[in-house]
Structures are given as structure tokens and as C-alpha cells.
Design an enzyme around this catalytic site. Structure first.
Site, PDB file in Angstrom:
ATOM      1  N   VAL A  22      34.109  12.413 -12.607  1.00 16.37           N
ATOM      2  CA  VAL A  22      33.193  12.421 -11.477  1.00 16.37           C
ATOM      3  C   VAL A  22      33.337  13.875 -10.941  1.00 16.37           C
ATOM      4  O   VAL A  22      32.294  14.675 -10.688  1.00 16.37           O
ATOM      5  CB  VAL A  22      33.645  11.317 -10.415  1.00 16.37           C
ATOM      6  CG1 VAL A  22      32.924  11.347  -9.173  1.00 16.37           C
ATOM      7  CG2 VAL A  22      33.650   9.781 -11.007  1.00 16.37           C
ATOM      8  N   PRO A 169      -4.579  18.021 -31.847  1.00 13.79           N
ATOM      9  CA  PRO A 169      -5.701  17.754 -32.758  1.00 13.79           C
ATOM     10  C   PRO A 169      -6.841  16.825 -32.094  1.00 13.79           C
ATOM     11  O   PRO A 169      -7.428  16.327 -32.707  1.00 13.79           O
ATOM     12  CB  PRO A 169      -5.231  17.031 -33.978  1.00 13.79           C
ATOM     13  CG  PRO A 169      -3.680  16.461 -33.330  1.00 13.79           C
ATOM     14  CD  PRO A 169      -3.329  17.255 -32.450  1.00 13.79           C
ATOM     15  N   ASP A 192     -12.244  24.199 -25.056  1.00 16.66           N
ATOM     16  CA  ASP A 192     -12.823  24.279 -26.157  1.00 16.66           C
ATOM     17  C   ASP A 192     -13.525  22.806 -26.531  1.00 16.66           C
ATOM     18  O   ASP A 192     -13.098  21.944 -26.137  1.00 16.66           O
ATOM     19  CB  ASP A 192     -11.734  24.408 -27.384  1.00 16.66           C
ATOM     20  CG  ASP A 192     -11.816  25.846 -27.595  1.00 16.66           C
ATOM     21  OD1 ASP A 192     -12.581  26.519 -27.158  1.00 16.66           O
ATOM     22  OD2 ASP A 192     -10.816  26.300 -28.219  1.00 16.66           O
ATOM     23  N   LYS A 214     -17.427  25.743 -28.801  1.00 18.43           N
ATOM     24  CA  LYS A 214     -18.216  26.278 -29.683  1.00 18.43           C
ATOM     25  C   LYS A 214     -18.589  25.151 -30.663  1.00 18.43           C
ATOM     26  O   LYS A 214     -17.709  24.265 -31.287  1.00 18.43           O
ATOM     27  CB  LYS A 214     -17.624  27.352 -30.386  1.00 18.43           C
ATOM     28  CG  LYS A 214     -17.020  28.385 -29.594  1.00 18.43           C
ATOM     29  CD  LYS A 214     -16.351  29.488 -30.492  1.00 18.43           C
ATOM     30  CE  LYS A 214     -15.655  30.631 -29.805  1.00 18.43           C
ATOM     31  NZ  LYS A 214     -14.200  30.385 -29.612  1.00 18.43           N
ATOM     32  N   ASP A 247      -3.286  24.544 -32.189  1.00 17.48           N
ATOM     33  CA  ASP A 247      -2.260  25.532 -31.709  1.00 17.48           C
ATOM     34  C   ASP A 247      -2.901  26.771 -31.342  1.00 17.48           C
ATOM     35  O   ASP A 247      -3.923  27.244 -32.187  1.00 17.48           O
ATOM     36  CB  ASP A 247      -1.068  25.864 -32.925  1.00 17.48           C
ATOM     37  CG  ASP A 247      -0.184  26.910 -32.545  1.00 17.48           C
ATOM     38  OD1 ASP A 247       0.866  26.354 -31.874  1.00 17.48           O
ATOM     39  OD2 ASP A 247      -0.454  27.936 -32.447  1.00 17.48           O
ATOM     40  N   MET A 321     -12.089  24.477 -40.746  1.00 18.05           N
ATOM     41  CA  MET A 321     -13.743  24.935 -40.728  1.00 18.05           C
ATOM     42  C   MET A 321     -14.212  24.974 -42.137  1.00 18.05           C
ATOM     43  O   MET A 321     -13.795  24.411 -42.899  1.00 18.05           O
ATOM     44  CB  MET A 321     -13.785  26.457 -40.185  1.00 18.05           C
ATOM     45  CG  MET A 321     -12.979  26.383 -38.863  1.00 18.05           C
ATOM     46  SD  MET A 321     -13.188  28.059 -37.681  1.00 18.05           S
ATOM     47  CE  MET A 321     -11.538  28.880 -38.345  1.00 18.05           C
TER      48      MET A 321
HETATM   49  N1  SAH Z   1      -6.262  26.121 -33.467  1.00 14.36           N
HETATM   50  C1  SAH Z   1      -6.948  24.831 -34.214  1.00 14.36           C
HETATM   51  C2  SAH Z   1      -7.917  25.351 -35.228  1.00 14.36           C
HETATM   52  C3  SAH Z   1      -9.035  25.890 -34.928  1.00 14.36           C
HETATM   53  S1  SAH Z   1     -10.374  26.184 -35.940  1.00 14.36           S
HETATM   54  C4  SAH Z   1      -5.384  24.063 -34.847  1.00 14.36           C
HETATM   55  O1  SAH Z   1      -4.495  24.581 -34.538  1.00 14.36           O
HETATM   56  O2  SAH Z   1      -5.686  22.900 -34.952  1.00 14.36           O
HETATM   57  C5  SAH Z   1     -10.999  24.675 -35.797  1.00 14.36           C
HETATM   58  C6  SAH Z   1     -10.955  23.638 -37.134  1.00 14.36           C
HETATM   59  O3  SAH Z   1     -10.001  22.818 -36.666  1.00 14.36           O
HETATM   60  C7  SAH Z   1     -12.008  22.741 -37.248  1.00 14.36           C
HETATM   61  O4  SAH Z   1     -13.311  23.292 -37.996  1.00 14.36           O
HETATM   62  C8  SAH Z   1     -11.395  21.630 -38.246  1.00 14.36           C
HETATM   63  O5  SAH Z   1     -11.209  22.328 -39.405  1.00 14.36           O
HETATM   64  C9  SAH Z   1     -10.012  21.720 -37.651  1.00 14.36           C
HETATM   65  N2  SAH Z   1      -9.659  20.511 -36.689  1.00 14.36           N
HETATM   66  C10 SAH Z   1      -9.272  20.745 -35.404  1.00 14.36           C
HETATM   67  N3  SAH Z   1      -9.116  19.332 -34.839  1.00 14.36           N
HETATM   68  C11 SAH Z   1      -9.600  18.586 -35.729  1.00 14.36           C
HETATM   69  C12 SAH Z   1      -9.691  17.100 -35.978  1.00 14.36           C
HETATM   70  N4  SAH Z   1      -9.090  16.312 -34.854  1.00 14.36           N
HETATM   71  N5  SAH Z   1     -10.185  16.625 -37.038  1.00 14.36           N
HETATM   72  C13 SAH Z   1     -10.353  17.149 -38.168  1.00 14.36           C
HETATM   73  N6  SAH Z   1     -10.463  18.614 -37.986  1.00 14.36           N
HETATM   74  C14 SAH Z   1      -9.945  19.286 -37.227  1.00 14.36           C
END
Ligand code: SAH
Length: 394
Positions: A22, A169, A192, A214, A247, A321
């Protein structure tokens, strides 16, 4: 009724009588508060001995004597013996507040359980019941850390402050605790399209939310304008959170945003996020590396032409993408030497209720995706690890 106080013992003498568990715990708390600490005890724990050697406290290596409280502002007694009563009685006479181990009724002060985040301290007193206090404290600490409690305006940066927060994600519970806490402090949130938008619903009504989302091939707010927005709001004294998908530093232009803020003299904190490059394949049952199958992976954008990539069955390629360019991407990988039979998975809307995986090979995937109407957002995985997906035909 007790009176909660916040003491500032910095440089003031505090005496601890006893050297066991303690006492050791209290020594830590008192040293954190920078008290001028004296421990009185014939024996002490290894930790207290170490602190004494380091000169962080004074250890008087003997039993307690009347007079040890001279000059003290506060005493903690924790000998687990009748000495505690003696100390408490002496403290009473000397008008020194006394914390008494295991005897709240005989004490003139109680040590609360404390949840601390940054410079905020929430002290919980359980009416003498330490366990009750610490359970409640744990819940308060969790709520503070998670941002469930409005811990606003922690950050005072005269030139402004921006947090670039990786939102993961898309699922609210895959946003980090630190990210949540910063969100709870935000005055302005710049989001975003792929950020976890559910968490925005929890924000207080006075928080300004700016959507710069976008769409593919469609950039409603150009990057320069986003940078300008971040700087402008930060300079107006607002706490700005830039909430991004995944990220910030993985194909997310986080580096550019950080540099733009720094160039304007705005302080920046970057909070990593769970990147879709790893998490979305995982959501479809695909590990990007797997012992005996793949020892590494590359993450690339398929928005533009693919650059040079390792050609090896043991190397996984993750493409973000560019779903619309899938035919070109597959073609260029084959042209670069990847076997046309290499497994490919395209995972759409990872972590959403309508997540969908399409599997094929470099030779077949583009047509399959057209047939199935595959759309952005999707992550494409190329490599032998795709065979580990439950969607791969066994
Ligand atoms: N900085 C982000 C990526 C940005 S680019 C990261 O680290 O995840 C954007 C792309 O991420 C999308 O076109 C797709 O390819 C992917 N993405 C992000 N979230 C997603 C999701 N929930 N399901 C599928 N693809 C995803």
C-alpha cells in the site's frame, strides 16, 4: 459529508509511514505529484529502496517516532499495525491530514481513485469503499479515453491545431480510442466519403461538419481547398479533426495535409488508422501474409498505371482504388510476368452489411467483375493468399 479537494503537494513535505504494498502504491502517486517525500519504515519494498537510492525520496530506516510528522503537510500511514493508530493520533494533534491504510473511519483524508487524461483529473470517492471507487474510476477513464465524455479543448495551440485522424475502414468500432477522443474535442470535423460516418452522429450539435468526400473521378473539393480549410479553421482557434478513411498515410494524402498545416504554422497530430489495405482483405478472410504462402505484400494505387512490382508467388499485391481500371491492371501484371492463373479477390464495401467478395484469376477477374457490377470502394488482392478466403472454391 466529505469535502473533495485537489491538493498541490509539489515541494511540500509528505510523510509515508510503512514500506509495503500500500505504501509503495501511495509513494508512486505522491511522487507523481512531486511531493517532498519521506518514508519511515524499518523495511521497505524493492521499489521504494530503488527510489531512495535514486534520490527521489528520503528513507528513514527505522520505526516511526513521534516527531516524524514535524513539518509535514500530509501523512500516509500504512504499517498494517497499531502504529497506524499512533500516527493518526499524532497527526490529529499536529493538524496534519492523515490518510490511513485500511481504516477510512480513522482517517482525516481519503485518497480518491483518479482517472487522468491529459490535464483533466476525475477523482472518485466511494465513501470509504476503495473497490467501489476504483470500479467507477475505470468506467470514467474508459469513457474519457473513448471520447464518450466531452473532453473538449484539451489542446491550446495559439497558432491552431489539426488532428489528422485515420478513421479505419468504415466501421465506427475500428476507429482508434485516440481518434475518438480527439473527435470528442473537435470544433470542426472535415470528413471524407470513406471515413466512419456513424461516429459523426454522436457529435454535439455545435460541432461543424464539413464533407469534402471525393467520389471516384469526381473531386468536389480539391486538395488545395481542403488544405486551406484546415488551416483557416485552425487559425481561427478551432480544434480541427480531419477524419479520413483508413490510415492517413496510406494513399490518403495525409502527408500533404500535414505539410500544408505545418507550412502555415499550425500544429498537427497524426493518428494512425486501420488501413483498408490490410483490413478489407482480412474482412474477406484473406491474410496478406501467411506462413509458407506469402512473406510480404505491396500496397499500390490502381488509379494510375501500376509501377514495377515484385513478381513472386510469395508476394501479395494489394490494390486500392481503380476498380474501373481492373482489366488494364490485370493485363499489365500478366505482361510483367505474373501467371495468368494467379488468384485475385475483389472485396467491395469491406465491413459494411453488404460486403461482397468476387474471386477469380488475373485472367478472369476483369470479366467477372463486369458481370457482377463490381463498384468502388473495393480492395483487390492478387496472390496465393486469396486461396485462404472462404470464397475461394475448394
Ligand atoms: N487511406 C485509406 C485509403 C484511401 S484510398 C486507407 O488506408 O484505407 C481509397 C480506397 O481505399 C478505395 O478506393 C478502396 O480501394 C479502399 N477502401 C477504403 N475503405 C474501403 C472499404 N470499406 N471497403 C473496400 N475498400 C475500401
Amino acid at each position: 459529508m466529505p469535502l473533495p479537494l485537489t491538493l498541490r503537494p509539489e515541494g511540500r513535505r509528505v510523510v509515508v509511514v510503512g514500506g509495503g504494498n500500500v505504501a509503495t502504491r501511495r509513494v508512486h502517486a505522491l511522487l507523481a505529484a512531486e511531493a517532498d517525500l519521506v518514508v519511515v519504515s524499518p523495511t521497505v519494498s524493492a521499489r521504494i529502496r530503488e527510489l531512495a537510492v535514486e534520490g527521489r525520496l528520503a528513507w528513514i530506516e527505522r520505526g516511526y517516532r513521534r516527531g516524524d510528522l514535524d513539518g509535514a503537510w500530509l501523512v500516509q500511514t500504512a504499517t498494517d499495525s497499531p502504529v497506524d493508530d499512533q500516527v493518526a493520533a499524532d497527526a490529529e494533534q499536529a493538524r496534519v491530514w492523515c490518510l490511513k491504510g485500511g481504516d477510512p473511519d480513522g482517517a482525516t483524508a481519503w485518497m480518491p481513485a483518479v482517472a487522468a487524461v491529459d490535464d483533466v483529473h476525475v477523482a472518485v470517492s466511494g465513501g470509504g469503499d476503495a473497490r467501489r471507487a476504483s470500479t467507477l474510476r475505470d468506467a470514467v477513464a474508459a469513457a474519457l479515453q473513448s471520447g464518450d465524455l466531452p473532453l473538449r479543448h484539451r489542446t491550446h495551440h495559439p497558432e491552431g491545431f489539426v488532428a489528422l485522424v485515420g478513421g479505419g475502414p468504415g466501421s465506427a468500432d475500428l476507429l482508434t480510442t485516440r481518434g475518438r477522443r480527439l473527435l470528442a474535442e473537435a470544433d470542426v470535423v472535415v470528413v471524407d466519403r470513406l471515413a466512419p460516418l456513424d461516429v459523426l452522429a454522436e457529435l454535439p450539435a455545435d460541432v461543424e461538419v464539413i464533407d469534402v468526400g471525393k467520389l471516384p473521378d469526381h473531386h468536389p473539393v480539391p486538395q488545395d481547398e481542403i488544405n486551406r480549410l484546415l488551416v483557416e479553421h485552425a487559425r481561427a482557434g478551432k480544434v480541427v479533426v480531419r477524419l479520413k478513411g483508413g490510415d492517413p498515410y496510406v494513399l490518403g494524402r495525409g502527408g500533404e495535409e500535414r505539410l500544408a498545416c505545418e507550412a502555415a504554422g499550425v500544429a498537427v497530430e497524426v493518428v494512425p488508422g486501420v488501413t483498408s489495405a490490410i483490413a478489407v482483405p482480412a474482412a474477406a478472410g484473406i491474410p496478406v501474409t501467411h506462413r509458407g504462402v506469402a512473406t510480404g505484400f505491396s500496397v499500390v494505387t490502381a488509379h494510375d498505371e501500376l509501377g514495377e512490382l515484385p513478381v513472386s508467388p510469395g508476394h501479395t499485391i494489394v490494390m486500392l482504388m481503380g476498380v474501373r481500371r481492373l482489366a488494364e491492371s490485370a493485363h499489365s501484371l500478366v505482361a510483367a510476368g505474373h501467371a495468368p492463373g494467379t488468384p485475385v479477390a475483389v472485396v467491395e464495401r469491406g465491413f459494411a452489411p453488404d460486403q461482397r467478395t468476387t474471386v477469380g484469376t488475373l485472367g478472369t477477374i476483369a470479366d467477372l467483375c463486369v458481370q457482377r457490377g463490381v463498384r468502388s470502394p473495393a480492395v483487390t488482392v492478387v496472390g496465393e493468399v486469396v486461396r485462404l478466403s472462404p470464397d475461394w472454391p475448394s
